[in-house]
Write a protein that holds these residues in place. Structure first.
Motif, short mmCIF file in Angstrom:
data_model
loop_
_atom_site.label_atom_id
_atom_site.label_comp_id
_atom_site.label_asym_id
_atom_site.label_seq_id
_atom_site.Cartn_x
_atom_site.Cartn_y
_atom_site.Cartn_z
N GLY A 32 53.62 43.75 41.91
CA GLY A 32 52.83 42.57 42.21
C GLY A 32 53.54 41.65 43.18
O GLY A 32 54.55 41.03 42.82
N PRO A 34 52.58 38.72 46.41
CA PRO A 34 51.63 38.04 47.30
C PRO A 34 51.78 38.56 48.74
O PRO A 34 52.86 39.00 49.15
CB PRO A 34 52.04 36.57 47.20
N HIS A 161 50.63 44.89 45.52
CA HIS A 161 49.34 44.27 45.22
C HIS A 161 49.58 42.87 44.68
O HIS A 161 50.71 42.50 44.35
CB HIS A 161 48.56 45.10 44.19
N ASP A 162 48.51 42.11 44.62
CA ASP A 162 48.60 40.75 44.07
C ASP A 162 47.54 40.63 42.98
O ASP A 162 46.36 40.44 43.26
CB ASP A 162 48.36 39.71 45.17
N ARG A 163 47.96 40.78 41.74
CA ARG A 163 47.02 40.78 40.61
C ARG A 163 46.25 39.47 40.52
O ARG A 163 45.11 39.43 40.08
CB ARG A 163 47.78 41.05 39.31
N SER A 164 46.88 38.37 40.94
CA SER A 164 46.23 37.06 40.83
C SER A 164 45.25 36.80 41.97
O SER A 164 44.50 35.83 41.93
CB SER A 164 47.29 35.95 40.80
N ASN A 165 45.28 37.64 43.01
CA ASN A 165 44.38 37.43 44.16
C ASN A 165 43.93 38.79 44.70
O ASN A 165 44.14 39.11 45.87
CB ASN A 165 45.11 36.63 45.25
N VAL A 166 43.29 39.56 43.83
CA VAL A 166 42.85 40.91 44.20
C VAL A 166 41.87 40.88 45.36
O VAL A 166 41.88 41.75 46.24
CB VAL A 166 42.21 41.62 42.98
N ARG A 168 41.75 39.23 48.00
CA ARG A 168 42.29 39.13 49.36
C ARG A 168 42.47 40.51 49.98
O ARG A 168 42.22 40.70 51.17
CB ARG A 168 43.63 38.38 49.32
N THR A 210 45.19 47.55 38.97
CA THR A 210 45.54 46.49 38.01
C THR A 210 45.31 46.91 36.56
O THR A 210 45.38 46.06 35.66
CB THR A 210 44.72 45.23 38.31
#
Length: 279
Positions: A32, A34, A161-166, A168, A210
């Protein structure tokens, strides 16, 4: 694709045997990160010592992202060629491939590539495949990280990956899918169906990225379906024997980030990478 093949043969309910999906010599890491921090993380990964004079492939979704990443790595003293469709000519592409495969000098240990061009590379000693973000389908991901460890030795696939901002990451892929469908000049109904199918593939890959639990099990399960019972008929056993893989023997390594979460929590994701490559 399996469903379309069965439909074309007129046997939609036939039992399906899928082989060669699992790659036990490739450890699977979802990291994960950003978007803004990904160039720095990739630079860290590029500094990891690759065993057996191994190579590194970095998949990027667009030429713009690839060029920005190449610039960042260069500023970090990590000169990395970028393999894509806009290289000046076939000769330049061929020379870069020869340098990456070790057939020409100076040799190249790392390469950035778009998926269309990276899929054409078949270098046996690629030890690590890095994805800037998840690709547009699970099928693409399997094929792309499968560039690693083709000699059967311990390797690792790192999916950022960015789990909090999939959204994007998925927005970029959906924009590219929409453009591809429009350029195909299909009839309106065909274009709508094609775009719907591509968006569904993107969403499916995003969910897999995720998902909780074993990443390898979820990935393999997508292609093979739920595990069959241990009891098999003689005909089933015979078919599995005939069509079983007889390819390169694959070294088993650590499984995935979910199965090694304790190690990652204690020492970080780089520890997972180092452990996988040292197996």
């Amino acid at each position: 694709m399996q469903e379309r093949i069965l439909e074309s043969l007129g046997i939609p309910d036939a039992e399906v045997f899928v082989r060669g999906v699992d790659r036990p010599n490739i450890a699977l890491l979802r990291w994960g990160v950003p978007v803004d921090e990904r160039p720095g993380v990739i630079a860290q990964l590029c500094r990891v010592r690759m065993p057996h004079r191994g190579k590194v492939m970095i998949f990027v979704p667009t030429r713009k992202i690839g060029e920005a990443l190449q610039k960042h790595l260069s500023e970090q003293g990590l000169e990395t060629p970028f393999y894509h469709s806009q290289l000046s000519g076939a000769w330049e592409r061929e020379q870069l491939l020869k340098r990456f495969s070790g057939e020409s000098r100076p040799e190249v240990d790392r390469i950035i590539c778009t998926s269309a061009f990276g899929m054409g590379l078949d270098i046996k000693n690629v030890r690590m495949v890095i994805h800037w973000q998840h690709p547009s389908s699970i099928e693409d991901y399997l094929q792309e990280f499968g560039r690693a460890g083709r000699d059967g030795k311990a390797s690792v696939a790192v999916l950022l990956h960015d789990r909090s901002n999939v959204r994007r990451d998925t927005r970029l892929l959906q924009f590219m899918a929409d453009r591809a469908v429009r350029n195909a000049q299909l009839l309106p109904a065909e274009a709508l169906a094609a775009l719907k199918h591509k968006v569904a593939q993107i969403d499916r890959m995003a969910r897999l990225t995720t998902t909780d639990g074993c990443f390898r099990e979820a990935l393999v399960g997508y292609f093979t379906g739920p595990k069959r019972s241990a009891r098999r008929s003689f005909s089933t056993w015979l078919l599995e024997l005939v069509f079983a893989d007889r390819g390169v023997r694959q070294q088993k390594v650590v499984c995935c980030d979910a199965c090694q979460q304790r190690l990652i929590d204690r020492q970080g994701s780089l520890a997972f990478v180092n452990r996988a490559l040292s197996e």
